[in-house]
Scaffold this active site. Structure first.
Site, PDB file in Angstrom:
ATOM      1  N   SER A 101      25.782  74.838   7.193  1.00 42.67           N
ATOM      2  CA  SER A 101      26.139  76.068   7.899  1.00 42.67           C
ATOM      3  C   SER A 101      27.244  76.834   7.185  1.00 42.67           C
ATOM      4  CB  SER A 101      26.568  75.741   9.336  1.00 42.67           C
ATOM      5  OG  SER A 101      27.700  74.881   9.334  1.00 42.67           O
ATOM      6  N   ASP A 112      32.090  71.420  11.217  1.00 41.45           N
ATOM      7  CA  ASP A 112      32.428  70.625  10.043  1.00 41.45           C
ATOM      8  C   ASP A 112      31.984  71.342   8.774  1.00 41.45           C
ATOM      9  OD1 ASP A 112      29.717  70.394  10.360  1.00 41.45           O
ATOM     10  OD2 ASP A 112      29.627  68.287   9.776  1.00 41.45           O
ATOM     11  N   ASP A 114      30.018  70.647   5.297  1.00 44.55           N
ATOM     12  CA  ASP A 114      29.173  69.758   4.501  1.00 44.55           C
ATOM     13  C   ASP A 114      29.437  70.049   3.030  1.00 44.55           C
ATOM     14  OD1 ASP A 114      27.803  68.582   6.731  1.00 44.55           O
ATOM     15  OD2 ASP A 114      26.688  70.450   6.927  1.00 44.55           O
ATOM     16  N   ASP A 166      32.130  66.171   5.669  1.00 47.70           N
ATOM     17  CA  ASP A 166      31.222  65.151   5.153  1.00 47.70           C
ATOM     18  C   ASP A 166      31.116  65.374   3.649  1.00 47.70           C
ATOM     19  OD1 ASP A 166      30.828  64.268   7.721  1.00 47.70           O
ATOM     20  OD2 ASP A 166      28.924  65.303   7.988  1.00 47.70           O
ATOM     21  N   LYS A 227      21.029  79.232  16.586  1.00 51.35           N
ATOM     22  CA  LYS A 227      21.774  77.973  16.603  1.00 51.35           C
ATOM     23  C   LYS A 227      22.528  77.811  17.923  1.00 51.35           C
ATOM     24  CE  LYS A 227      24.294  76.971  13.005  1.00 51.35           C
ATOM     25  NZ  LYS A 227      24.060  75.581  12.575  1.00 51.35           N
ATOM     26  N   TYR A 236      19.402  70.516  19.433  1.00 50.89           N
ATOM     27  CA  TYR A 236      19.966  70.666  18.088  1.00 50.89           C
ATOM     28  C   TYR A 236      20.441  69.295  17.608  1.00 50.89           C
ATOM     29  CZ  TYR A 236      22.581  72.887  14.255  1.00 50.89           C
ATOM     30  OH  TYR A 236      23.043  73.278  13.021  1.00 50.89           O
TER      31      TYR A 236
END
Length: 765
Positions: A101, A112, A114, A166, A227, A236
């Protein structure tokens, strides 16, 4: 298949519309003033849901990424010193990429990041989980650091300055990774292992999606809206069998390709219109993967999703294909239940968005959170607990990754129509309504809503013994054979319990039970209304037609047998579960279960239908304590680990040996409806591999087909003349030998033998 890629420069016009995708656009119409106004209202509504970050928060994220990128470079340099001359270590590099995202520009507040750590070839994965992990643990800004080395895509999870991250790992077959390095070239995948390829796939897919949409700004606003809608409707989550972030992005990108000039407001409406009527398992593709140039890398072509050559790909229920090589299905975890739930939500979204476009409703109604507990009357709660926060973080990830197996086993129970897991986790009340052998556990709970197939309730029992013990076995095997099995300790436990809706107040706070609006009743699918057979892989069709019935009352009444069964079993009489507490270190074992029986009042199926319109009001009353009992017609035989729904007025002891399924269940309504539909001339278990698998207008797995006449015309049954010619030589010789042996005229014998041979020919052909 059309794969037109025109830009403004190449077409000679500055306002030319880029045409992308595997087909021509449905419409090239420009947005009207009303649609632009609705788009502005849509943007304002999204801001009211606190989706957008402030400038200060955006700068904090950038600072976090700069710091972690510096850590990556420092770590690569230090590891390189031990493996090569110092003068060469200065330029080995290392780089942190983003995806998900954040890369697509649709991240919200508190989301978060990624990220992907890309390093040169002399850095090993073991270095990433040892020396880099140690470097992160020594940074004072890092908290809640966890290494998930055994995951399908290995990663490190952490919070840096309060922002969740992450970090994945990928090693390129390069001597150095400079700051200007990108990941577009497919040849970068050469000589990489599968884990590195999967790690690189996230960043490569995000870049491809942004290159395959006509207008990025329109795409991002539409994706933000979808979303938010998916999160508030509880659909989701990729790991739990719904759709993840990249999958929603691919679906929105496909709609943008079909309507390249539409405003975001109308794209949201068209999103629901397209996918509420999509004929799954037709694949969703952003580009023609057959005509796209591919690198000559041995082994990677076998990873490409292609049902023509890979038999397992023909059984995917909702194939949505990533656009980067190797192209793969992003919805592998989708089950029959989750697909049904998704389609119901698409239809509801279409209904509400139509009202918004017509001016009869507001955007806020589309995005309003739906109360999960208003959907069902029966729930299975999965408790994941440990004695410390550190242990719970490790244990929760393991249990969550296996929950889809529990949903799959529930689907295979013919008495369960839908098993709907809520992706949201809940903290239990204090004191907790369960006993795990120690005080003050760190626990979270998932709730699975159960919808029963009443026409299959021949014994008026729902037995969940096999499903629950099977889930325990799955988790135990995963911990026992994991390389990091020493991380799993005896205090890590899971417990499964049945809970009726009226008893939920004993498990979670009242505020959670009453949060959000009541769910609307699912609309009937067009295909179901027409009585057609769903386009579903053969094994699922066989299972449905032999062991389950349609939830639609009209389908259930298709045959007298089914109608009688439905009338006789108008309610669910009991649910039985085995002893459902297990630890991470202990092997699963089945034993006797001491249980209590609850016998509330009963209600007929007709009364249940009359109360359908009062569902929302009744739900509110229950949660406010105005109703002390629910007439749900169910005798609940509970697990000994949970006494929250036991009744002092009626008790019974049930052992596991007495729990059994009824033999010879009644014929289902779905089977009757399917039998009434036109039949294929050939066995529907034979796949039609001639159809193109790369077009979203052709099915990925071909049978059962929606057009029976077309299938019969393409594969005609041999005529009687052809059958006779096929085996005529053999039949004539057989008849002549028998006539010669009889020594008689043999007229009757000839007639009998001709008929018998004809029957044998038909059977052989």
């Amino acid at each position: 298949i059309c794969n037109l890629k025109m830009t403004g420069a190449s077409s000679g016009s500055s306002d030319a519309t880029p045409l992308l995708g595997v087909s021509q656009p449905i419409s090239l119409a420009k947005p009207t003033e009303k649609e632009q106004l609705l788009s502005q209202q849509l943007d304002s509504t999204l801001k009211s849901f606190n989706l957008y970050e402030t400038e200060e928060e955006m700068e904090t994220r950038l600072e976090v990424l700069r710091n972690v990128n510096s850590l990556v470079k420092k770590w690569v340099y230090e590891v390189s010193l031990a493996k090569m001359p110092p003068e060469e270590c200065e330029k080995v590099g290392g780089k942190l990429f983003t995806f998900g995202s954040y890369r697509l520009g649709v991240h919200g507040r508190g989301a978060d990041i990624d990220s992907l750590c890309v390093v040169p070839r002399h850095i090993d994965r073991s270095d990433f989980f040892t020396s880099f992990y140690k470097m992160l643990s020594e940074d004072p800004q890092v908290t809640e650091l966890i290494a998930v080395e055994e995951a399908f895509v290995p990663l490190i999870k952490l919070y840096y300055s309060g922002i969740e991250m992450d970090i994945l790992f990928a090693r390129l077959a390069l001597k150095e990774v400079p700051d200007h390095q990108n990941l577009h070239d497919d040849m970068l995948l050469k000589n990489l292992d599968e884990k590195c390829i999967r790690s690189l796939n996230g960043s490569r897919v995000a870049d491809q999606i942004l290159r395959l949409v006509p207008k990025v700004d329109t795409f991002t606003l539409t994706l933000r809206a979808i979303k938010l809608w998916a999160q508030n409707h509880g659909i989701y989550s990729n790991v739990l069998g719904f759709l993840g972030g990249v999958t929603w992005a691919i679906l929105v990108a496909r709609v943008c390709q079909l309507y390249p000039n539409y405003a975001p407001a109308k794209l949201v409406n068209r999103f629901f219109m397209v996918f509420s009527s999509w004929e799954w398992p037709h694949p969703v593709l952003l580009k023609d993967i057959d005509s796209s140039p591919r690198p000559d890398i041995s082994g990677l072509h076998d990873l490409v999703w292609d049902p023509r050559t890979r038999s397992t790909d023909r059984y995917h229920l909702m194939p949505i294909i990533t656009p980067a090589f190797p192209e793969q299905n992003s919805t592998f975890n989708v089950t029959t239940s989750t697909r049904t739930i998704l389609m119901n939500e698409f239809r509801e979204g279409l209904e509400i968005s139509n009202e918004v476009m017509e001016g009869h409703s507001e955007w806020s109604e589309l995005f309003e959170e739906v109360n999960f507990f208003s959907r069902y009357k029966h729930f299975l709660v999965v408790v994941c607990a440990a004695q410390s926060v550190e242990h719970h973080l490790v244990w929760e990830g393991m249990v969550k990754s296996k929950l889809r197996h529990l949903i799959g086993s529930l689907e295979r129970n013919p008495r369960i129509t839908i098993g709907h897991i809520n992706p949201k986790t809940y903290k239990p009340n204090n004191p907790a309504p369960f006993n795990l052998g120690y005080d003050n556990p760190v626990a979270e709970m998932w709730f699975i809503g159960l919808e029963f197939n009443k026409s299959m309730m021949g014994t008026k029992n729902v037995v969940l013994t096999d499903e629950i013990t099977g889930f325990h076995d799955t988790v135990n095997r995963a911990t026992k054979y994991s390389k990091g099995r020493e991380e799993y300790t005896d205090d890590m436990k899971i417990a499964l319990n049945y809970v009726a809706r009226k008893d939920l107040i004993k498990w979670i706070p009242k505020a959670e039970l009453t949060k959000g609006r009541a769910a609307r009743k699912p609309a009937v699918a067009p295909a179901a209304a027409a009585g057609s057979t769903p386009n579903t892989p053969r094994p699922i069709v066989e299972r449905r037609e032999s062991t389950s019935a349609s939830t639609d009352g009209s389908a259930a009444a298709a045959t007298p047998t089914t109608a009688a069964a439905a009338a006789a079993a108008s309610s669910v009489d009991s649910i039985q579960t085995p002893s459902s507490t297990t630890t991470a270190a202990a092997a699963a074992a089945a034993g006797e279960v001491s249980s209590t029986t609850e016998q509330p009042g009963t209600s007929s199926g007709g009364e249940a239908e009359k109360r359908g319109g009062e569902e929302e009001g009744e739900m509110k009353k229950k949660m406010n304590g105005e109703l002390t009992a629910e007439s749900n017609g169910a005798d609940v035989i509970m697990d000994g680990t949970c006494t929250s729904s036991s009744s002092a007025s009626s008790e019974a002891v049930v052992t596991s040996s007495s729990i059994c399924l009824a033999e010879n269940p009644p014929t289902s309504g779905a089977a009757s409806a399917a039998a009434a539909a036109p039949l294929l001339s050939h066995s529907i278990s034979l796949p039609n591999l001639g159809a193109a698998a790369t077009s979203d207008r052709q099915p990925a797995q071909q049978l059962p087909l929606s057009s029976v006449a077309e299938a019969n015309a393409a594969n005609p049954v041999p005529s009687e003349t052809a059958k006779n010619e096929l085996l005529s030589g053999l039949d004539v010789r057989v008849i002549k030998r028998k006539l010669s042996a009889s020594g008689a005229d043999g007229g009757a014998l000839e007639a009998d033998e001709t008929a018998a041979c004809k029957a044998r020919r038909v059977e052989a052909v």
